[in-house]
Scaffold this motif. Structure first.
Motif, PDB file in Angstrom:
ATOM      1  N   LYS A 352       0.818  -1.223   0.000  1.00  0.00           N
ATOM      2  CA  LYS A 352       0.000   0.000   0.000  1.00  0.00           C
ATOM      3  C   LYS A 352       0.847   1.267   0.000  1.00  0.00           C
ATOM      4  N   GLY A 353       2.179   1.109  -0.014  1.00  0.00           N
ATOM      5  CA  GLY A 353       3.052   2.274  -0.146  1.00  0.00           C
ATOM      6  C   GLY A 353       3.764   2.724   1.111  1.00  0.00           C
ATOM      7  N   SER A 354       3.621   1.995   2.206  1.00  0.00           N
ATOM      8  CA  SER A 354       4.309   2.392   3.436  1.00  0.00           C
ATOM      9  C   SER A 354       5.801   2.045   3.364  1.00  0.00           C
ATOM     10  N   LYS A 355       6.620   2.922   3.921  1.00  0.00           N
ATOM     11  CA  LYS A 355       8.048   2.646   4.038  1.00  0.00           C
ATOM     12  C   LYS A 355       8.290   1.995   5.393  1.00  0.00           C
ATOM     13  N   ILE A 356       9.070   0.902   5.393  1.00  0.00           N
ATOM     14  CA  ILE A 356       9.334   0.186   6.649  1.00  0.00           C
ATOM     15  C   ILE A 356      10.833   0.121   6.891  1.00  0.00           C
ATOM     16  N   ILE A 357      11.232   0.505   8.100  1.00  0.00           N
ATOM     17  CA  ILE A 357      12.639   0.439   8.507  1.00  0.00           C
ATOM     18  C   ILE A 357      12.723  -0.437   9.752  1.00  0.00           C
ATOM     19  N   ILE A 358      13.600  -1.439   9.711  1.00  0.00           N
ATOM     20  CA  ILE A 358      13.825  -2.302  10.874  1.00  0.00           C
ATOM     21  C   ILE A 358      15.218  -2.020  11.435  1.00  0.00           C
ATOM     22  N   TYR A 359      15.269  -1.654  12.717  1.00  0.00           N
ATOM     23  CA  TYR A 359      16.532  -1.485  13.441  1.00  0.00           C
ATOM     24  C   TYR A 359      16.715  -2.723  14.325  1.00  0.00           C
ATOM     25  N   TYR A 360      17.838  -3.408  14.179  1.00  0.00           N
ATOM     26  CA  TYR A 360      18.038  -4.641  14.928  1.00  0.00           C
ATOM     27  C   TYR A 360      19.415  -4.647  15.598  1.00  0.00           C
ATOM     28  N   ASN A 361      19.582  -5.542  16.588  1.00  0.00           N
ATOM     29  CA  ASN A 361      20.859  -5.666  17.302  1.00  0.00           C
ATOM     30  C   ASN A 361      21.775  -6.735  16.712  1.00  0.00           C
ATOM     31  N   PHE A 362      21.193  -7.912  16.389  1.00  0.00           N
ATOM     32  CA  PHE A 362      22.058  -8.967  15.869  1.00  0.00           C
ATOM     33  C   PHE A 362      21.264  -9.973  15.041  1.00  0.00           C
ATOM     34  N   GLU A 363      22.018 -10.734  14.232  1.00  0.00           N
ATOM     35  CA  GLU A 363      21.483 -11.887  13.500  1.00  0.00           C
ATOM     36  C   GLU A 363      22.673 -12.771  13.172  1.00  0.00           C
ATOM     37  N   ASN A 364      22.575 -14.058  13.472  1.00  0.00           N
ATOM     38  CA  ASN A 364      23.724 -14.960  13.339  1.00  0.00           C
ATOM     39  C   ASN A 364      24.258 -15.046  11.910  1.00  0.00           C
ATOM     40  N   ASN A 365      23.387 -15.194  10.956  1.00  0.00           N
ATOM     41  CA  ASN A 365      23.798 -15.289   9.554  1.00  0.00           C
ATOM     42  C   ASN A 365      22.863 -14.404   8.742  1.00  0.00           C
ATOM     43  N   LYS A 387      21.464  -2.048  11.351  1.00  0.00           N
ATOM     44  CA  LYS A 387      21.957  -2.605  12.607  1.00  0.00           C
ATOM     45  C   LYS A 387      22.239  -1.480  13.595  1.00  0.00           C
ATOM     46  N   GLU A 388      21.854  -1.712  14.859  1.00  0.00           N
ATOM     47  CA  GLU A 388      22.045  -0.708  15.902  1.00  0.00           C
ATOM     48  C   GLU A 388      22.805  -1.318  17.076  1.00  0.00           C
ATOM     49  N   GLU A 389      23.645  -0.522  17.719  1.00  0.00           N
ATOM     50  CA  GLU A 389      24.423  -1.005  18.861  1.00  0.00           C
ATOM     51  C   GLU A 389      23.623  -0.956  20.164  1.00  0.00           C
ATOM     52  N   SER A 390      22.809   0.075  20.310  1.00  0.00           N
ATOM     53  CA  SER A 390      22.011   0.188  21.541  1.00  0.00           C
ATOM     54  C   SER A 390      21.019  -0.976  21.603  1.00  0.00           C
ATOM     55  N   VAL A 391      20.971  -1.635  22.766  1.00  0.00           N
ATOM     56  CA  VAL A 391      20.213  -2.879  22.900  1.00  0.00           C
ATOM     57  C   VAL A 391      18.717  -2.598  23.045  1.00  0.00           C
ATOM     58  N   PHE A 392      17.905  -3.338  22.272  1.00  0.00           N
ATOM     59  CA  PHE A 392      16.450  -3.237  22.362  1.00  0.00           C
ATOM     60  C   PHE A 392      15.948  -4.382  23.236  1.00  0.00           C
ATOM     61  N   GLU A 393      15.374  -4.051  24.381  1.00  0.00           N
ATOM     62  CA  GLU A 393      14.915  -5.061  25.328  1.00  0.00           C
ATOM     63  C   GLU A 393      13.558  -5.641  24.943  1.00  0.00           C
ATOM     64  N   GLU A 394      12.830  -4.902  24.141  1.00  0.00           N
ATOM     65  CA  GLU A 394      11.515  -5.365  23.698  1.00  0.00           C
ATOM     66  C   GLU A 394      11.319  -5.002  22.233  1.00  0.00           C
ATOM     67  N   LEU A 395      10.381  -5.652  21.591  1.00  0.00           N
ATOM     68  CA  LEU A 395      10.074  -5.366  20.194  1.00  0.00           C
ATOM     69  C   LEU A 395       9.113  -4.178  20.159  1.00  0.00           C
ATOM     70  N   ILE A 396       9.481  -3.157  19.391  1.00  0.00           N
ATOM     71  CA  ILE A 396       8.647  -1.951  19.305  1.00  0.00           C
ATOM     72  C   ILE A 396       8.321  -1.670  17.837  1.00  0.00           C
ATOM     73  N   ILE A 397       7.051  -1.413  17.556  1.00  0.00           N
ATOM     74  CA  ILE A 397       6.628  -0.981  16.220  1.00  0.00           C
ATOM     75  C   ILE A 397       5.997   0.396  16.363  1.00  0.00           C
ATOM     76  N   ASN A 398       6.580   1.387  15.684  1.00  0.00           N
ATOM     77  CA  ASN A 398       6.100   2.762  15.791  1.00  0.00           C
ATOM     78  C   ASN A 398       5.451   3.176  14.478  1.00  0.00           C
ATOM     79  N   PHE A 399       4.213   3.648  14.567  1.00  0.00           N
ATOM     80  CA  PHE A 399       3.444   4.058  13.405  1.00  0.00           C
ATOM     81  C   PHE A 399       3.388   5.588  13.357  1.00  0.00           C
ATOM     82  N   GLU A 400       4.444   6.217  12.827  1.00  0.00           N
ATOM     83  CA  GLU A 400       4.534   7.679  12.661  1.00  0.00           C
ATOM     84  C   GLU A 400       4.216   8.434  13.943  1.00  0.00           C
TER      85      GLU A 400
END
Length: 431
Positions: A352-365, A387-400
């Motif tokens: 539908k045209g939304s831009k999505i950005i995911i900031y994450y801490n790690f992924e093995n591969n 990828k972000e260095e600051s640790v995310f303790e919970e999953l957050i989804i922000n809608f503008e």
């Protein structure tokens, strides 16, 4: 979203008194699709002309000319019938005289021709857990399973011996098919022998089922609209415990903070009693009451509260409508890319045209994870991943900055040494 309430009602698991809902899983039951090669016994009544001519031959009217004169039929017609009787080995012809053969004499006793013919019964389906044999494919029967880990191990070995033991069941199927399209008034066909079996492929009955845990003990109950799940419940639980099935649902060790049954029940009901009551009331309301309940629901459903069971996908899709940018913050990237509750509505938002950005801490591969995720959901290639260095303790989804969904994970001990990870998601109205 239009009809949000109606869709939510369909998703919310039914209450099971004395139990807490813990998860919905897809259980796949293996089904063997076979072709059964058989010998069938066919009794065919003689044609009238064949019967009369054989009777005359038995009474010493043995030449074609004599038969033609007595019956008043052209010699060519008599020749044709005699030829057919000869091919069937009912008569022999010596020096122009027709003589009843031993096979013909037997036929004359019953005036029926008996043949053994080869045939095939296909397709025949065998449920490899229950042993049910059937020919009409179920609507939820497919060539593929949903998750390999959720496919039950079959208990039945398909071979000739198995079908000979079930000869009566195969005969019933054979007889039904003959009544439908195999038999005529002049013939009677019966199953004589099962010769061989060809197992063509394995299919699967994919059945969505709800899991519930006893509030005071470790008892698990599985409930589904399909009655077969209730019939094989003990087998499913046995494979869960002793054969390590559903290992991605029921884990051997805990990873997150442990919650007791009481703690879990308190958390999932936080600030959503009103929503739950409206859903209950709507289910038993008449048309006029439905309108009033709907109006109350839509006034509060986006207020700060815990999102109820199986509502998350619906809520993400709802909050994504008309949003230009969605920002997601997560510890491990794969936890969202492979979770359909999140990724399905997010892929819809991309379309539908939304831009999505995911900031994450790690992924093995990372490369392997992205490749696998994109195979399942091609829209993921349009997600910006950082990828972000600051640790995310919970999953957050922000809608503008209009709304935010936060998810925390907990482990619950369900039975024996098995644990299940449960998420609790909350909606926050930032307006």
């Amino acid at each position: 979203m239009k009809n949000y309430l109606e869709q939510l009602i369909k998703k919310v698991p039914k209450e099971n008194k004395g139990y807490n809902y813990i998860s919905t899983i897809e259980i796949s039951i293996p089904v063997s699709m076979c072709a059964i090669n058989v010998i069938r016994r066919k009794e065919t009544g003689l044609q009238l002309a064949e019967e009369i001519i054989m009777k005359l031959i038995d009474n010493d009217v043995t030449t074609v000319i004599e038969l033609s004169e007595i019956l008043g039929l052209d010699k060519e017609i008599i020749d044709d019938v005699v030829g057919k009787l000869y091919i069937k080995e009912f008569i022999t012809v010596t020096a122009g005289n027709c003589i009843l053969a031993s096979k013909g004499k037997k036929v004359m006793e019953s005036l029926k021709e008996v043949k053994l013919e080869q045939g095939t019964i296909a397709p025949v389906f065998i449920n490899l857990i229950t042993g049910e044999i059937y020919t009409d494919k179920y609507s939820n029967q497919a060539d593929n399973y949903v998750k390999k880990d959720n496919v039950l191990n079959g208990k039945i070995k398909i071979n000739l011996e198995y079908f000979n033991e079930r000869f009566g069941d195969i005969k019933d199927i054979f007889d039904i098919q003959q009544k439908a399209y195999g038999a005529t008034k002049l013939s009677k066909i019966s199953l004589y022998k099962i010769e061989s079996v060809e197992e063509n492929k394995i299919q699967y009955l994919n059945i969505k089922s709800n899991l519930y845990k006893n509030k005071t003990g470790e008892e698990i109950e599985i409930i589904s609209q399909d009655n077969i799940i209730q019939k094989i419940q003990s087998e499913i639980l046995e494979q869960m415990i002793n054969q390590n099935k559903f290992k991605y649902t029921f884990k051997n060790r805990n990873k997150y903070k442990m919650l007791s049954n009481d703690e879990w029940e308190t958390k999932i009901n936080d600030k959503n009693d009103g929503i739950r009551k409206l859903i209950k009331d709507y289910n038993k309301a008449d048309r006029n009451e439905e309108q009033m309940i709907s109006e109350k629901f839509y006034r509060i459903y986006k207020a700060d509260r815990i999102i109820i069971e199986n509502e998350l996908e619906l809520m993400i899709e709802e909050l994504s409508n008309g949003v230009k940018e969605i920002n997601i913050y997560i510890n491990r990237l794969g936890d969202i890319l492979f979770d359909e509750e999140y990724i399905i509505p997010l892929c819809k938002a991309i379309k539908k045209g939304s831009k999505i950005i995911i900031y994450y801490n790690f992924e093995n591969n990372l490369d392997k994870t992205l490749s696998s995720a994109r195979n399942n959901f091609p829209e993921i290639k349009n997600i910006e991943i950082k990828k972000e260095e600051s640790v995310f303790e919970e999953l957050i989804i922000n809608f503008e900055n209009r709304y935010e969904i936060k998810t925390q994970y907990y482990d619950i001990k369900v039975f024996g040494d098995k644990y299940i990870t449960k998420s609790i998601s909350s909606i926050y109205n930032l307006n």
